[in-house]
Scaffold this active site. Structure first.
Site, PDB file in Angstrom:
ATOM      1  N   ARG A  10     -13.839  -8.472   2.604  1.00 53.40           N
ATOM      2  CA  ARG A  10     -12.410  -8.204   2.239  1.00 53.40           C
ATOM      3  C   ARG A  10     -11.753  -9.373   2.428  1.00 53.40           C
ATOM      4  O   ARG A  10     -10.788  -9.728   1.741  1.00 53.40           O
ATOM      5  CB  ARG A  10     -11.781  -7.038   3.025  1.00 53.40           C
ATOM      6  N   CYS A  33     -16.386   1.675   1.430  1.00 57.36           N
ATOM      7  CA  CYS A  33     -15.110   0.962   1.725  1.00 57.36           C
ATOM      8  C   CYS A  33     -14.657   1.090   2.967  1.00 57.36           C
ATOM      9  O   CYS A  33     -13.974   0.070   3.703  1.00 57.36           O
ATOM     10  CB  CYS A  33     -14.119   1.253   0.761  1.00 57.36           C
ATOM     11  N   HIS A  41      -7.808   0.870  -6.322  1.00 60.35           N
ATOM     12  CA  HIS A  41      -7.861   0.164  -5.095  1.00 60.35           C
ATOM     13  C   HIS A  41      -8.401  -1.341  -5.520  1.00 60.35           C
ATOM     14  O   HIS A  41      -9.742  -1.355  -5.088  1.00 60.35           O
ATOM     15  CB  HIS A  41      -8.610   0.933  -3.801  1.00 60.35           C
ATOM     16  N   GLN A  58     -10.376  -3.711  -3.036  1.00 64.64           N
ATOM     17  CA  GLN A  58     -11.590  -3.340  -2.285  1.00 64.64           C
ATOM     18  C   GLN A  58     -12.649  -3.705  -3.348  1.00 64.64           C
ATOM     19  O   GLN A  58     -14.029  -4.093  -3.121  1.00 64.64           O
ATOM     20  CB  GLN A  58     -11.530  -1.845  -2.319  1.00 64.64           C
ATOM     21  N   ARG A  93       1.090  -1.249   0.046  1.00 65.23           N
ATOM     22  CA  ARG A  93       0.071  -0.139  -0.045  1.00 65.23           C
ATOM     23  C   ARG A  93       0.871   1.149  -0.096  1.00 65.23           C
ATOM     24  O   ARG A  93       1.735   1.422   1.047  1.00 65.23           O
ATOM     25  CB  ARG A  93      -0.847  -0.086   1.134  1.00 65.23           C
ATOM     26  N   ASP A 108     -17.494   7.377  -0.500  1.00 62.29           N
ATOM     27  CA  ASP A 108     -16.122   7.044   0.236  1.00 62.29           C
ATOM     28  C   ASP A 108     -15.768   8.598   0.677  1.00 62.29           C
ATOM     29  O   ASP A 108     -16.360   9.770   0.586  1.00 62.29           O
ATOM     30  CB  ASP A 108     -14.846   6.632  -0.816  1.00 62.29           C
TER      31      ASP A 108
HETATM   32  N1   CP Z   1     -11.198  -0.187   2.859  1.00 59.04           N
HETATM   33  C1   CP Z   1     -10.036   0.081   3.180  1.00 59.04           C
HETATM   34  O1   CP Z   1      -9.188  -0.365   2.179  1.00 59.04           O
HETATM   35  O2   CP Z   1      -9.791  -0.002   4.672  1.00 59.04           O
HETATM   36  P1   CP Z   1      -8.334   0.204   5.432  1.00 59.04           P
HETATM   37  O3   CP Z   1      -7.627   1.432   4.914  1.00 59.04           O
HETATM   38  O4   CP Z   1      -8.823   0.305   6.740  1.00 59.04           O
HETATM   39  O5   CP Z   1      -7.196  -0.718   4.975  1.00 59.04           O
HETATM   40  N1  NVA Z   2     -10.021   6.659  -0.789  1.00 66.57           N
HETATM   41  C1  NVA Z   2      -9.626   6.195   0.417  1.00 66.57           C
HETATM   42  C2  NVA Z   2      -9.771   4.941   0.469  1.00 66.57           C
HETATM   43  C3  NVA Z   2      -9.277   4.589   2.049  1.00 66.57           C
HETATM   44  C4  NVA Z   2      -9.553   2.736   2.114  1.00 66.57           C
HETATM   45  C5  NVA Z   2      -8.124   6.678   0.726  1.00 66.57           C
HETATM   46  O1  NVA Z   2      -7.231   6.635  -0.409  1.00 66.57           O
HETATM   47  O2  NVA Z   2      -7.575   7.296   1.581  1.00 66.57           O
END
Ligand code: CP
Ligand code: NVA
Length: 308
Positions: free
Chosen positions: A293, A265, A135, A138, A108, A226
């Site tokens: 997930r 999400c 993502h 997700q 990530r 989101d």
């Molecule tokens: N939805 C998601 O990816 O959550 P986290 O940021 O907690 O991993």
């Molecule tokens: N769009 C959000 C998703 C988090 C899971 C971010 O990138 O912070």
């Protein structure tokens, strides 16, 4: 060929469908089991997933760890700041070393180009656990959740409200691969990535961009939102003000199709992109979505290892 999962298109529509079917079957086969108990066939016995986090995570981190346990393998979590990567060791060298020590790598990070560089130099599968651009993991969980709620993907009418972010880019990519419609309601200047929109349209998905929240949700069978400001973005008052008309409240849900499913999400910013009455309401599937997930990650992992 090493299979990487940097975006949904790396797998394609048939493999995404196979992942969802596999997730449904495996989830049913272990209903009510303790969460850390391996599946009966333990298909990734002995395998180790190395996870690198350059950003915060709850769901992605825990679900990949539990997914590996359920598949009979194990996972280790590294915060990039405590790795040599954080002191300047290069991504290619990190990829080479982790490829000798682990069977797959999940990362990530911020810049999508970093994931691509890691994959170019890794000899084991690399999985995108979120970048500023996309993502994909997700969205496999989201599609699984929609199917569980009785929706068929081809022809589905789905509305997205708010920021044109990484999650939306992957949702739009899915619309092309699985042939459904995404109507995006969001302010000017916060549109999704043009490349994802064009590729989805070329593949047979329908993507509508509107600044009118009501038009976006009208008749939609699923309503998705989101956070207004993603990790790594600099929050400005102007952005928060621009997003206000796209807050998912009871009135907006009432303008969607009767019984429309609400997805997010998570993490949610209650009172910003969604109100309590919606996220805690009967139409909300967010807790199933979060649990899914795990089931989605298992099928993604099985796909990168050539088992699907
Ligand atoms: N939805 C998601 O990816 O959550 P986290 O940021 O907690 O991993
Ligand atoms: N769009 C959000 C998703 C988090 C899971 C971010 O990138 O912070």
């Amino acid at each position: 060929m090493t299979r990487h999962f940097l975006d949904l298109a790396d797998a394609g529509g048939d493999a995404i469908a196979a992942m969802i079917n596999d997730a449904i079957d495996r989830k049913a086969a272990r209903a009510a089991w303790p969460k850390g108990k391996p599946d009966a066939d333990a298909p990734l016995a002995g395998h180790v997933l190395a996870m690198i986090f350059e950003k915060a995570s709850t769901r992605t981190r825990v679900s990949f760890d539990i997914a590996m346990r359920q598949l009979g393998g194990s996972a280790l979590v590294m915060d990039a700041g405590s790795m040599q990567l954080g002191r300047g060791e290069t991504i290619p060298d990190t990829a080479r070393v982790l490829s000798r020590m682990a069977d797959a790598i999940m990362i990530r990070t911020d810049d999508h180009a970093k994931v691509e560089e890691l994959a170019r130099h890794a000899s084991v599968p690399v999985i995108n656990g979120l970048t500023d651009r996309s993502h994909p993991c997700q969205i496999v969980a989201d599609l699984l959740t929609l199917i569980e709620r009785g929706h068929a993907l081809p022809g589905l009418q789905l509305a997205w409200l708010g920021d044109g972010n990484n999650v939306l880019n992957s949702l739009i990519e899915a619309a092309g691969l699985m042939k459904f419609t995404v109507r995006v309601g969001g302010p000017s200047g916060y549109e999704p990535d043009r490349g994802y929109v064009e590729r989805a349209r070329a593949a047979g998905g329908e993507v509508v961009l509107t600044q009118n929240a009501r038009n976006a949700v009208a008749g939609a069978q699923a309503v998705v939102t989101d956070c207004w400001v993603s990790m790594g973005q600099h929050e400005t008052n102007a952005q928060v003000v621009a997003m206000q008309p796209y807050q998912v409240d009871e009135a907006l849900m009432a303008a969607a199709a009767p019984g429309a499913t609400f997805l997010h999400c998570l993490p949610a910013h209650r009172g910003e992109e969604v109100v309590d009455a919606v996220i805690d309401g009967e139409q909300s599937a967010v807790w199933d979505e979060a649990e899914n997930r795990i089931h989605a990650q298992k099928s993604i992992l099985r796909w990168v290892f050539g088992q699907l």
